[in-house]
Design a protein around this motif. Structure first.
Motif, short mmCIF file in Angstrom:
data_model
loop_
_atom_site.label_atom_id
_atom_site.label_comp_id
_atom_site.label_asym_id
_atom_site.label_seq_id
_atom_site.Cartn_x
_atom_site.Cartn_y
_atom_site.Cartn_z
N THR A 1 0.83 -1.03 0.19
CA THR A 1 -0.06 0.00 0.09
C THR A 1 0.82 1.35 -0.02
N THR A 2 1.93 1.39 0.76
CA THR A 2 2.61 2.50 0.92
C THR A 2 3.48 2.76 -0.29
N ALA A 3 4.15 1.70 -0.96
CA ALA A 3 4.93 1.88 -1.96
C ALA A 3 3.79 2.48 -3.21
N SER A 4 2.92 1.78 -3.29
CA SER A 4 1.72 2.20 -4.26
C SER A 4 1.32 3.64 -4.24
N ALA A 5 1.12 4.10 -3.03
CA ALA A 5 0.87 5.28 -2.65
C ALA A 5 1.71 6.39 -3.04
N LEU A 6 3.08 5.81 -2.79
CA LEU A 6 4.26 6.75 -3.30
C LEU A 6 4.20 6.91 -4.76
N ALA A 7 4.21 5.80 -5.53
CA ALA A 7 4.25 5.65 -6.78
C ALA A 7 3.14 6.54 -7.31
N LEU A 8 1.69 6.63 -6.93
CA LEU A 8 1.08 7.36 -7.36
C LEU A 8 1.15 8.84 -7.27
N THR A 9 1.84 9.24 -6.19
CA THR A 9 1.92 10.57 -5.71
C THR A 9 3.20 11.27 -6.64
N LEU A 10 4.13 10.36 -6.79
CA LEU A 10 5.51 10.65 -7.87
C LEU A 10 5.00 10.84 -9.15
N ALA A 11 4.03 9.94 -9.52
CA ALA A 11 3.70 9.98 -10.95
C ALA A 11 2.54 10.82 -11.55
#
Length: 288
Positions: free
Chosen positions: A14-24
């Motif tokens: 979940t956290t890695a996915s949330a980071l990916a969405l934020t950065l992308a």
């Protein structure tokens, strides 16, 4: 712009996915790390660059003074996670014992996040972490329910395998009930599928009777970097995870615009408008 809360039944990216969405995201974006069990980005992706002097816990004292003070504290405690400063993080708790102090802060923080999305044009992602239930309902302390109530979307993160689907299944009905009774409606609930396993999105949606609103590929190298930090992998900006995350943010934005036609949202608190100016001149640090 939408406020999207990410939740899980158990640790599943979940956290890695949330980071990916934020950065992308193609727009300015924010990730609020609001897992009552404690944040991991500070020690992982940021490799200890952010001290305990920044973060979510400090908002509780400001909220007790007033909403304007909370808005100011919120902007002060953001940390830049890209060189340009367009993507920011509200670092999470350093100790799970801090979570009870935030019980009365969650509704006010939810309002700030709505202002940031609606008035400042940010994509806002909220990492709520693992959901906790009590007697079939969301736990009043271990789950920040007001953040889910205010979100445009609540994405239950699952992997495409039997173990993950089995763990997620018991959360679907409590989440639907919670969003119907207190949130923007059970149609805000969807799945964020991590394509790590044999099942396709249509099969996962059928198994959980819930639509897959976004899907991200299993990209171990990029996910590892977002989890532990260090040197970005070669081709990081063009990695499958970030490319699909960018498409996912576009899809969520389009869905939010269509859904907003049917929602009768109240206007955000005018006293929080100062957060917009504070964000322009935020005093938070930067990963760069």
């Amino acid at each position: 712009m939408p406020v999207t809360a990410l939740v899980s039944a158990k640790s599943c990216g979940t956290t890695a996915s949330a980071l990916a969405l934020t950065l992308a995201s193609r727009r300015p974006s924010l990730l609020a790390e609001c897992d009552p069990a404690g944040g991991t980005i500070r020690a992982g992706f940021l490799q200890g660059a952010v001290t305990a002097g920044y973060g979510l816990y400090h908002l509780a004292a400001a909220e007790r003074i007033g909403r304007s003070e909370l808005a100011n504290a919120f902007a002060h405690h953001l940390w830049g996670i890209d060189d340009a400063g367009h993507r920011k993080l509200l670092p999470g708790l350093t100790d799970p014992a801090q979570a009870p102090a935030l019980t009365r802060t969650w509704p006010a923080l939810a309002e700030v996040l709505k202002v940031l999305a609606a008035d400042a044009g940010h994509d806002v992602f909220v990492d709520v972490g693992r959901l906790a239930l009590e007697a079939g309902r969301l736990h009043p302390t271990l789950t920040p329910a007001p953040l889910l109530h205010a979100a445009d979307f609540v994405l239950l993160t699952v992997r495409a395998n039997d173990q993950s689907l089995t763990l997620a299944r018991h959360l679907i009905e409590p989440l639907r009930t919670e969003l119907d009774e207190h949130g923007t409606g059970s149609d805000a609930l969807g799945l964020l599928l991590i394509e790590d396993g044999p099942y396709r999105p249509t099969q996962v949606a059928t198994a959980l009777h819930t639509p897959v609103l976004a899907a991200l590929p299993w990209d171990a190298e990029t996910a590892g970097y977002l989890t532990t930090g260090g040197r970005p992998p070669r081709g990081y900006a063009r990695s499958p995870l970030l490319r699909h995350a960018r498409s996912a943010t576009d899809q969520l934005d389009a869905l939010a615009q269509r859904r907003s036609i049917y929602l009768n949202r109240s206007a955000p608190d005018a006293n929080l408008a100062g957060v917009l100016q504070r964000l322009t001149n935020a005093r938070g640090g930067s990963r760069g």
